[in-house]
Write an enzyme that holds these catalytic residues in place. Structure first.
Site, PDB file in Angstrom:
ATOM      1  CD  GLU A  39     -15.648 -28.525 -16.368  1.00  0.00           C
ATOM      2  OE1 GLU A  39     -15.165 -29.355 -15.573  1.00  0.00           O
ATOM      3  OE2 GLU A  39     -15.158 -27.383 -16.533  1.00  0.00           O
TER       4      GLU A  39
ATOM      5  CD  GLU B 204      -0.254 -33.750 -19.189  1.00  0.00           C
ATOM      6  OE1 GLU B 204      -0.720 -32.681 -18.761  1.00  0.00           O
ATOM      7  OE2 GLU B 204      -0.391 -34.841 -18.614  1.00  0.00           O
TER       8      GLU B 204
ATOM      9  CB  CYS C 275      -1.768 -38.775 -15.335  1.00  0.00           C
ATOM     10  SG  CYS C 275      -2.062 -40.092 -14.169  1.00  0.00           S
TER      11      CYS C 275
ATOM     12  CE  LYS D 129     -15.178 -29.188 -10.405  1.00  0.00           C
ATOM     13  NZ  LYS D 129     -15.212 -29.493 -11.882  1.00  0.00           N
TER      14      LYS D 129
HETATM   15  P1  NAD Z   1      -8.072 -29.864 -15.774  1.00  0.00           P
HETATM   16  O1  NAD Z   1      -6.949 -29.297 -14.997  1.00  0.00           O
HETATM   17  O2  NAD Z   1      -8.580 -29.117 -16.944  1.00  0.00           O
HETATM   18  O3  NAD Z   1      -9.360 -30.099 -14.821  1.00  0.00           O
HETATM   19  C1  NAD Z   1      -9.241 -30.748 -13.566  1.00  0.00           C
HETATM   20  C2  NAD Z   1     -10.331 -30.211 -12.636  1.00  0.00           C
HETATM   21  O4  NAD Z   1     -10.120 -28.814 -12.426  1.00  0.00           O
HETATM   22  C3  NAD Z   1     -11.733 -30.373 -13.216  1.00  0.00           C
HETATM   23  O5  NAD Z   1     -12.618 -30.754 -12.179  1.00  0.00           O
HETATM   24  C4  NAD Z   1     -12.055 -28.977 -13.744  1.00  0.00           C
HETATM   25  O6  NAD Z   1     -13.428 -28.681 -13.705  1.00  0.00           O
HETATM   26  C5  NAD Z   1     -11.294 -28.077 -12.786  1.00  0.00           C
HETATM   27  N1  NAD Z   1     -10.855 -26.827 -13.426  1.00  0.00           N
HETATM   28  C6  NAD Z   1     -10.614 -26.621 -14.745  1.00  0.00           C
HETATM   29  N2  NAD Z   1     -10.231 -25.344 -14.945  1.00  0.00           N
HETATM   30  C7  NAD Z   1     -10.219 -24.737 -13.746  1.00  0.00           C
HETATM   31  C8  NAD Z   1      -9.893 -23.422 -13.299  1.00  0.00           C
HETATM   32  N3  NAD Z   1      -9.497 -22.473 -14.148  1.00  0.00           N
HETATM   33  N4  NAD Z   1      -9.977 -23.152 -11.989  1.00  0.00           N
HETATM   34  C9  NAD Z   1     -10.362 -24.085 -11.119  1.00  0.00           C
HETATM   35  N5  NAD Z   1     -10.692 -25.358 -11.484  1.00  0.00           N
HETATM   36  C10 NAD Z   1     -10.610 -25.684 -12.779  1.00  0.00           C
HETATM   37  O7  NAD Z   1      -7.623 -31.360 -16.192  1.00  0.00           O
HETATM   38  P2  NAD Z   1      -8.359 -32.341 -17.172  1.00  0.00           P
HETATM   39  O8  NAD Z   1      -8.164 -31.865 -18.572  1.00  0.00           O
HETATM   40  O9  NAD Z   1      -9.718 -32.645 -16.694  1.00  0.00           O
HETATM   41  O10 NAD Z   1      -7.487 -33.671 -16.934  1.00  0.00           O
HETATM   42  C11 NAD Z   1      -6.285 -33.931 -17.620  1.00  0.00           C
HETATM   43  C12 NAD Z   1      -5.097 -33.500 -16.803  1.00  0.00           C
HETATM   44  O11 NAD Z   1      -5.105 -34.164 -15.552  1.00  0.00           O
HETATM   45  C13 NAD Z   1      -3.769 -33.879 -17.445  1.00  0.00           C
HETATM   46  O12 NAD Z   1      -2.875 -32.813 -17.254  1.00  0.00           O
HETATM   47  C14 NAD Z   1      -3.328 -35.096 -16.671  1.00  0.00           C
HETATM   48  O13 NAD Z   1      -1.944 -35.345 -16.644  1.00  0.00           O
HETATM   49  C15 NAD Z   1      -3.839 -34.774 -15.315  1.00  0.00           C
HETATM   50  N6  NAD Z   1      -3.977 -35.967 -14.505  1.00  0.00           N
HETATM   51  C16 NAD Z   1      -3.021 -36.187 -13.562  1.00  0.00           C
HETATM   52  C17 NAD Z   1      -3.099 -37.325 -12.791  1.00  0.00           C
HETATM   53  C18 NAD Z   1      -2.061 -37.602 -11.747  1.00  0.00           C
HETATM   54  O14 NAD Z   1      -2.217 -38.546 -11.019  1.00  0.00           O
HETATM   55  N7  NAD Z   1      -1.009 -36.816 -11.639  1.00  0.00           N
HETATM   56  C19 NAD Z   1      -4.139 -38.236 -12.962  1.00  0.00           C
HETATM   57  C20 NAD Z   1      -5.105 -37.963 -13.938  1.00  0.00           C
HETATM   58  C21 NAD Z   1      -5.007 -36.811 -14.703  1.00  0.00           C
END
Ligand code: NAD
Length: 496
Positions: free
Chosen positions: A176, A381, A281, A173
């Site tokens: 989006e 962050e 990240c 998944k």
């Molecule tokens: P996000 O949390 O908004 O989304 C991540 C995933 O969760 C996506 O597939 C999204 O569709 C889904 N999602 C979003 N809202 C949701 C909800 N309410 N309920 C269930 N699923 C939901 O993150 P993002 O903005 O896509 O990515 C950036 C974030 O990811 C930053 O915080 C970054 O630090 C983190 N990140 C961490 C690592 C790591 O290795 N720790 C690596 C890459 C990114």
């Protein structure tokens, strides 16, 4: 305008829902497609495909599985430019950076090509008289990968090569915001000869995630994203009896000691702070200057950051736009809040003149000095091109700052003092540590993961942890009977 759908049983699947979300080119602001948002029924259809494909894939020989992995590796290597261009068009990062992402993902595929060695169990002959014991690693079943926008190819590749190599089937998944890379990868698997149903994609939002977390056939979930969603996924996934690794957000500190080479440290801070517009990240967002070097360090980083060319990924640019207009505005608001809280704005990226369309989501490199731990630019962050300089007097103060932070993904120390470096990697409470290395992303054969609120669960991604996450062990005790084994004895079995 293109519609971006799902992938089920080795082919595109439009799904049954009508809900969609716009996909935008961040460098132009133009909506280039609409991604389907799966209904719960769509998710169930995709999971059904993964369930149906599992028995045959689980029982296929390791030779066959690794042949497919090798073919996938060759195809990906030959066509990685295509994937990089797709990433730039939806994410905004410059082409060279997108290619770097694909290359780091490729390394995990290469690691997974050696999976027969990684899946080997142990064997003990004559544990008791003519009793032998061996252990085996078996796949779990269908597993889900839920990935973030910032690495639409690499983050899924942290997981699926090992999951598939170990004999599981996968439902991905993606985010989006940049969904097309997932379908490109799915088509590549098809070309590599992976049987239909082993790798599937479901596009969507919370509806899709909730259905994956609740679905009894999904045995494990690998999630990467922001901390609140990571915690949510971990809590709900484990409550539903699944194995979950949920990697969250970060606030990465780079400490510069007075004895460090300030020019090299400044190069590193600027590269790690502004690469991919800070949407990594492992980006450095807090630069901790220790002692009397602070003014000299700030002068050096601002001199370098002023030379960064912000523009669309296809031009001669170093740094691309942010992923959406809303995110760009949110980061700009943080800069305003930092200034209002008393930070000195040494370099202001708002109003940058970018080499690209005026409607792109631009924000130039920003440096805030004299940031203190209670300011929101420090506590939160930001995930943008904003480097906050925190000034401290001693190594101990720098260490205390990092260890008190709620995140613990990556950190770096710049010094020429071996003793200080050793103390740092021994004492710091962070999962990935760099000594004179600003973005210490471990190689494929080590595991990637943070501590504290940067990871929920016990397993890090890839490396040996990855192999263990996608398998479960069985210990088998065998005895081939002969007359010496006869007789009744109701006591607890003991070795003889
Ligand atoms: P996000 O949390 O908004 O989304 C991540 C995933 O969760 C996506 O597939 C999204 O569709 C889904 N999602 C979003 N809202 C949701 C909800 N309410 N309920 C269930 N699923 C939901 O993150 P993002 O903005 O896509 O990515 C950036 C974030 O990811 C930053 O915080 C970054 O630090 C983190 N990140 C961490 C690592 C790591 O290795 N720790 C690596 C890459 C990114």
């Amino acid at each position: 305008m293109q519609t971006i759908g799902h992938w089920l049983d080795g082919k595109p699947f439009p799904g049954s829902g009508t809900a969609t979300a716009p996909v935008t080119n961040p460098a132009t602001g133009v909506v280039t497609g609409q991604v389907a948002l799966a209904t719960a029924a769509d998710v169930r259809a995709v999971v059904d495909a993964a369930v149906a494909a599992f028995p045959a894939w689980r029982d296929s020989s390791l030779a066959r599985r690794t042949q497919v992995l090798f073919r996938f590796r060759e195809l990906l290597n030959a066509r990685k430019q295509e994937l990089a261009a797709l990433i730039t068009a939806e994410h905004g990062k410059v082409l060279g950076d997108a290619l770097g992402e694909v290359t780091r993902g490729l390394e995990i595929v290469e690691f997974a090509c050696g999976i027969p060695h990684l899946l080997k169990g142990g064997y003990t002959e004559n544990a008791s008289s003519r009793v032998d014991i061996f252990s085996i690693r078996q796949p779990l079943g269908p597993v889900a990968i839920i990935s973030p926008f910032n690495f639409p190819a690499m983050v899924p590749m942290w997981f699926f090569p090992l999951a598939i190599g170990a004999g599981n089937t996968v439902v991905l998944k993606p985010s989006e915001k940049d969904p097309s890379a997932s379908l490109w990868l799915a088509a590549l698997w098809e070309e590599a000869g992976l049987p239909p149903g082993v790798f599937n994609v479901v596009q969507g939002d919370k509806v899709a995630v909730d259905e994956l977390l609740a679905h009894p056939a999904i045995k494990a979930v690998s999630f990467v994203g922001s901390t609140p969603i990571a915690e949510y996924v971990y809590t709900h996934g484990t409550a539903a009896g699944k194995r979950v690794q949920a990697l969250g957000g970060a606030k990465n500190h780079m400490v510069v000691l007075p004895d460090a080479d300030l020019d090299l440290a400044a190069d590193a801070a600027v590269n790690a702070g502004f690469g991919s517009a800070g949407e990594r990240c492992m980006a450095i967002s807090a630069l901790v200057a220790v002692g009397p070097i602070a003014d000299a360090l700030v002068a050096r980083i601002s001199e370098r950051a002023r030379t960064i060319r912000t523009g669309d990924g296809t031009a001669e640019s170093d740094m691309g736009p942010l992923v959406t207009r809303a995110h760009r505005d949110r980061v700009a608001d943080y800069i305003a809040a930092g200034a209002a809280d008393g930070a000195a704005v040494v370099l202001d990226g708002r109003g940058v003149r970018a080499d690209g369309d005026e409607n792109g989501f631009w924000l130039g490199p920003t440096i805030l000095d004299h940031v203190t731990p209670e300011m929101s630019v420090y506590t939160d962050e930001i995930f943008g091109p904003v480097l906050s300089v925190v000034r401290v007097e001693t190594y101990d103060e720098a260490l205390a700052l990092i260890n008190a932070n709620r995140y613990g993904n990556g950190t770096a120390l710049f010094t020429n003092d071996g003793g200080a470096a050793r103390r740092f990697h021994n004492e710091v409470e962070v999962g990935m540590v760099g000594i004179n290395v600003p973005i210490p992303v471990p190689m494929a054969y080590y595991s990637f993961g943070g501590w504290k609120n940067s990871l929920f669960g016990d397993s890090h991604a890839h490396g040996v942890d990855g192999v263990h996450f996608f398998t479960r062990t069985k210990a088998v005790t065998t005895r081939w009977l002969d007359p010496s084994h006869g007789g009744l004895n109701l006591g607890f079995p003991q070795n003889s």
